[in-house]
Design an enzyme around this catalytic site. Structure first.
Site, mmCIF file in Angstrom:
data_model
loop_
_atom_site.group_PDB
_atom_site.id
_atom_site.type_symbol
_atom_site.label_atom_id
_atom_site.label_comp_id
_atom_site.label_asym_id
_atom_site.label_seq_id
_atom_site.Cartn_x
_atom_site.Cartn_y
_atom_site.Cartn_z
ATOM 1 N N LYS A 280 0.722 -1.438 0.006
ATOM 2 C CA LYS A 280 0.034 0.009 0.088
ATOM 3 C C LYS A 280 1.117 1.315 -0.071
ATOM 4 O O LYS A 280 1.760 1.317 1.049
ATOM 5 C CB LYS A 280 -0.708 0.042 1.375
ATOM 6 C CG LYS A 280 -1.587 1.280 1.404
ATOM 7 C CD LYS A 280 -2.455 1.000 2.609
ATOM 8 C CE LYS A 280 -3.204 2.522 3.251
ATOM 9 N NZ LYS A 280 -4.069 2.299 4.262
HETATM 10 C C1 5RP Z 1 -2.775 4.109 8.940
HETATM 11 C C2 5RP Z 1 -2.995 3.562 7.589
HETATM 12 C C3 5RP Z 1 -4.505 4.039 6.947
HETATM 13 O O1 5RP Z 1 -5.113 2.912 6.840
HETATM 14 C C4 5RP Z 1 -4.048 4.701 5.687
HETATM 15 O O2 5RP Z 1 -3.636 5.998 5.975
HETATM 16 C C5 5RP Z 1 -5.436 4.754 4.733
HETATM 17 O O3 5RP Z 1 -6.060 5.568 5.265
HETATM 18 P P1 5RP Z 1 -6.405 7.058 4.446
HETATM 19 O O4 5RP Z 1 -6.980 6.851 3.039
HETATM 20 O O5 5RP Z 1 -7.301 7.871 5.372
HETATM 21 O O6 5RP Z 1 -5.160 7.712 4.457
HETATM 22 O O7 5RP Z 1 -2.637 2.728 6.883
HETATM 23 O O8 5RP Z 1 -1.295 4.037 8.974
#
Ligand code: 5RP
Length: 291
Positions: free
Chosen positions: A202
């Site tokens: 991610k």
């Molecule tokens: C926390 C994460 C969150 O799940 C991620 O940031 C996704 O959320 P957003 O779309 O609000 O950024 O990994 O570290």
């Protein structure tokens, strides 16, 4: 009657179509069945993509805006997601066990927003991840951060454990304030995660060169939503991410902080799975919001 052993003289499979089980998730062909099965719950076979709904913010931020009540925020949106990214505490307290969505379980943690965030450790055992029926484990990677090596060790520890039990790991590229969020950085961090064994990565979308981040990473990349944007901008980001090769989104604030979270996740899903343009998806968002 055939001879006792006539296998060589008979073509047992002459009329049987060959199914080679070519798998729809990037880089996963050599994984064993359980890992593929779990990845297949996250990434839809028809589109090869996923809409992951991220609600794990509380593990270091506490009750952030829009997520004050997990029990009110998560259940009404779940049917529109393919996977839920959450902590075990959120799942056990606020999610119906009868739900049929994949769980991407937050598996690292430690410091709060009051401390150095990169100082995370593994925060769950595989026994408990299995009890929750996790389809994947999510671990933060602080490449370039103060505790970079420790966070990478968290990842490799979970990959080893995950391989033992057939549970994939998602490396989450966490970007510190001081780091430049450009394609060069994301190529480094995503590739490190994949080479060290993560089966999903991610990271954030970059305006320049995101296609090179995807093409140099041998496993699927899902794009984080980041800070709340106007709905059209978030949908444009989702559209561009998919067009440039992302295998989906893992979106939190841009859904649960939206003026209409259910309309927003519906619109995002149309973009990710059905190729809808950002403009059409925004129109859909407006229509659903006005109903
Ligand atoms: C926390 C994460 C969150 O799940 C991620 O940031 C996704 O959320 P957003 O779309 O609000 O950024 O990994 O570290």
């Amino acid at each position: 009657m055939p001879e006792a052993d006539d296998t060589e003289s008979r073509n047992y499979f002459a009329d049987v179509p060959v199914e080679n089980h070519g798998f729809h998730v990037r880089g996963a062909n050599s994984l064993e069945w359980g890992q593929k099965n779990r990845l297949g719950r996250i990434f839809r076979k028809e589109s090869g993509k996923t809409v992951m709904f991220a609600v794990d913010h509380g593990y270091f931020q506490g009750p952030t805006t829009g997520l004050e009540r997990l029990d009110l925020t998560i259940p009404p949106l779940l049917d529109k997601a393919d996977a839920l990214m959450a902590t075990r505490g959120a799942i056990r307290t606020s999610v119906d066990p009868a739900m049929d969505k994949a769980i991407v379980l937050r598996a690292s943690g430690g410091p709060s927003i009051l401390k150095e965030l990169s100082n995370e450790q593994v925060a769950i055992t595989l026994d408990d991840a299995i009890r929750i029926n996790a389809s994947a484990l999510a671990v933060q990677m602080f490449v370039g951060g103060e505790f970079e090596t420790q966070s990478i060790k968290n990842l490799t520890t979970l990959v080893d454990e995950g391989m033992r039990y057939g549970i994939p790991v998602m490396g989450v590229v966490a970007v510190g304030k001081e780091l430049v969020r450009d394609a060069r950085y994301f190529r480094l961090a995503t590739r490190m995660g994949a080479e060290l064994g993560a089966q999903i990565i991610k990271c954030y979308y970059t305006e320049e060169g995101f296609d090179t981040v995807v093409s140099t990473c041998p496993v699927p990349i899902v794009v984080a939503g980041g800070k709340k944007l106007p709905e059209l901008d978030a949908l444009i980001m989702a559209r561009r991410s998919i067009d440039e090769g992302a295998a989906g989104v893992d979106m939190g604030r841009n859904i649960f902080q939206s003026a209409n979270p259910r309309a927003m996740i519906t619109a995002v899903s149309k973009v990710v799975h059905e190729g809808m343009s950002a403009e059409d998806a925004h129109e859909l968002f407006n229509d659903l919001s006005n109903q």
